[in-house]
Design an enzyme around this catalytic site. Structure first.
Site, PDB file in Angstrom:
ATOM      1  N   THR A  17       0.819  -1.211   0.000  1.00  0.00           N
ATOM      2  CA  THR A  17       0.000   0.000   0.000  1.00  0.00           C
ATOM      3  C   THR A  17       0.851   1.259   0.000  1.00  0.00           C
ATOM      4  OG1 THR A  17      -1.823  -1.070   1.092  1.00  0.00           O
ATOM      5  CG2 THR A  17      -1.697   1.282   1.378  1.00  0.00           C
ATOM      6  N   TYR A  30      -8.055   0.574  -4.156  1.00  0.00           N
ATOM      7  CA  TYR A  30      -6.753   0.973  -4.667  1.00  0.00           C
ATOM      8  C   TYR A  30      -5.998  -0.260  -5.104  1.00  0.00           C
ATOM      9  CZ  TYR A  30      -4.742  -0.827  -0.382  1.00  0.00           C
ATOM     10  OH  TYR A  30      -4.366  -1.664   0.632  1.00  0.00           O
ATOM     11  N   THR A  96       1.622  -4.318   4.139  1.00  0.00           N
ATOM     12  CA  THR A  96       1.488  -4.548   5.577  1.00  0.00           C
ATOM     13  C   THR A  96       0.918  -5.926   5.925  1.00  0.00           C
ATOM     14  OG1 THR A  96      -0.691  -3.491   5.612  1.00  0.00           O
ATOM     15  CG2 THR A  96       1.212  -2.091   6.087  1.00  0.00           C
ATOM     16  N   ASP A  97       0.284  -6.593   4.953  1.00  0.00           N
ATOM     17  CA  ASP A  97      -0.402  -7.856   5.283  1.00  0.00           C
ATOM     18  C   ASP A  97       0.548  -8.927   5.810  1.00  0.00           C
ATOM     19  OD1 ASP A  97      -2.705  -6.647   4.429  1.00  0.00           O
ATOM     20  OD2 ASP A  97      -2.884  -7.792   2.572  1.00  0.00           O
ATOM     21  N   LYS A 169       0.215  -7.550  12.747  1.00  0.00           N
ATOM     22  CA  LYS A 169      -0.871  -6.717  12.226  1.00  0.00           C
ATOM     23  C   LYS A 169      -2.133  -7.107  12.988  1.00  0.00           C
ATOM     24  CE  LYS A 169      -2.917  -4.859   8.023  1.00  0.00           C
ATOM     25  NZ  LYS A 169      -3.019  -4.885   6.557  1.00  0.00           N
ATOM     26  N   GLU A 291      -3.655 -28.564  28.514  1.00  0.00           N
ATOM     27  CA  GLU A 291      -4.871 -29.374  28.348  1.00  0.00           C
ATOM     28  C   GLU A 291      -4.582 -30.636  27.549  1.00  0.00           C
ATOM     29  OE1 GLU A 291      -8.769 -27.321  27.836  1.00  0.00           O
ATOM     30  OE2 GLU A 291      -7.505 -25.616  27.308  1.00  0.00           O
TER      31      GLU A 291
HETATM   32  N1  GLU Z   1      -2.711  -6.130   0.739  1.00  0.00           N
HETATM   33  C1  GLU Z   1      -1.700  -5.189   0.446  1.00  0.00           C
HETATM   34  C2  GLU Z   1      -0.335  -5.561   0.970  1.00  0.00           C
HETATM   35  O1  GLU Z   1      -0.144  -6.157   1.994  1.00  0.00           O
HETATM   36  C3  GLU Z   1      -2.053  -3.862   0.944  1.00  0.00           C
HETATM   37  C4  GLU Z   1      -2.011  -3.731   2.423  1.00  0.00           C
HETATM   38  C5  GLU Z   1      -0.977  -2.758   2.856  1.00  0.00           C
HETATM   39  O2  GLU Z   1       0.135  -2.706   2.341  1.00  0.00           O
HETATM   40  O3  GLU Z   1      -1.313  -2.014   3.775  1.00  0.00           O
HETATM   41  O4  GLU Z   1       0.597  -5.216   0.290  1.00  0.00           O
END
Ligand code: GLU
Length: 334
Positions: A17, A30, A96-97, A169, A291
């Site tokens: 992103t 996007y 970010t994923d 995340k 457990e």
């Molecule tokens: N799904 C995309 C990725 O991980 C966009 C999420 C992001 O970068 O915030 O690249």
């Protein structure tokens, strides 16, 4: 007196992103990985006062498409740049994923103490209030800072600094989407300098016994994750056990699952598939023998490592051993 030359910081771009473009600045939709590393750097002219930037495009993908092939390319480049005495630090821009997975992977296979900082953004580069430029500025400022050395790969997001093993995340949207739920964030960025709150006491980089060479020699063992839920059946586990070298259970609570699933995992373990119990809860500790009787069932417990990172550690451990007690020792140590 002549000016001191600026430190050289390598910026390796992989997409995400932070490099994403929308049709207009307020739309939710996007495309990740639309802009090149040159575009990202041009959006932060202040970087020119911080570092002599050397940029490379390693990939340009949404990180949901992060692959072991990209990890290989990235690890090779980071390794080479760590060995290059003219480079002070490395920044990796990333979606970010799966950012936390790449950070943890690198923390185990890069055996250098040079600063490596991963950074992303939750808002696309074209959004109103895009935070990517500030995050990138902080990432370069962190990568050139002497206090960043020897801590393993770091992640900077939203002015927080996190250790690779701890970061997660925790939200699918919003700029405050990252946390280190168990041990807390490593520190903060303030005015372009890091303030660390804790040392990284876990095993990483220079203490790691793993390497890319070890993975290549072993053919990157296949580890899959089974997500537990009410009424989980055995057949999905039997299917995965037929393909995988290892299974991580994203278990309910303290790494648990239905009796049917535990029986299927026990059969998988008896057939030589490594089974590690982790938790789907997002934080906390999965201990042995709470457990379930791990020794009797042939399982290991992931302690406070989340399932997606347990997958990486198990993949590396399987390059060395399939023996459950030895696998457990890796999870106790890393
Ligand atoms: N799904 C995309 C990725 O991980 C966009 C999420 C992001 O970068 O915030 O690249």
């Amino acid at each position: 007196m002549p000016d001191q030359p600026l430190p050289v910081i390598a910026v390796l771009a992989t997409g995400g992103t932070i490099a994403g473009a929308q049709a207009d600045a307020t739309s939710a939709g996007y495309k990740a990985g639309s802009f090149s590393v040159g575009d990202l750097l041009a959006a932060v002219p202040q970087l020119a006062g911080l570092a002599d930037i050397r940029a490379e495009q390693v990939a340009n993908v949404g990180s949901q498409n992060m692959t072991h092939d990209v990890w290989r390319a990235l690890a090779q480049r980071v390794d080479a740049l760590c060995a290059d005495a003219s480079v002070a630090g490395i920044v990796i821009t990333h979606g970010t994923d799966t950012l936390e997975e790449t950070a943890y992977f690198l923390s185990l296979v890069i055996r250098h103490d040079k600063p490596v900082v991963l950074v992303g953004a939750m808002r696309p580069a074209t959004a109103l209030g895009a935070e990517g430029p500030a995050n990138l500025y902080n990432a370069v400022a962190l990568a050139r800072h002497p206090d960043a050395r020897g801590r393993g790969p770091l992640v900077v997001m939203n002015e927080d600094v996190h250790y690779a093993r701890e970061i997660q995340k925790i939200a699918s949207a919003g700029i405050n989407a990252f946390a280190s739920p168990n041990r807390g964030r490593a520190g903060v960025m303030h005015g372009g300098a890091p303030y660390f709150y804790s040392r990284n006491t876990t095993t990483h980089t220079t203490q790691s016994e793993f390497s890319l060479a070890l993975l290549e020699k072993s053919g990157w063992p296949r580890v899959d994750i089974v997500y537990a839920h009410a009424n989980l059946q055995a057949d999905v586990i039997a299917f995965i056990a037929g393909q995988a070298d290892g299974i991580v259970l994203a278990g309910v609570g303290d790494g648990n699952a239905t009796d049917l699933a535990v029986d299927a995992l026990t059969r998988a373990a008896a057939d030589g598939v490594a089974v590690v119990r982790s938790s789907r809860t997002g934080s906390g500790f999965v201990a042995r023998d709470v457990e379930l009787d791990d020794a009797a069932l042939g399982f290991a417990a992931a302690r406070d490592l989340n399932p997606q990172k347990a997958r990486i550690l198990l993949m590396l451990a399987l390059c060395v051993t399939r023996e459950p007690a030895a696998v457990q020792r890796y999870f106790d140590r890393y």
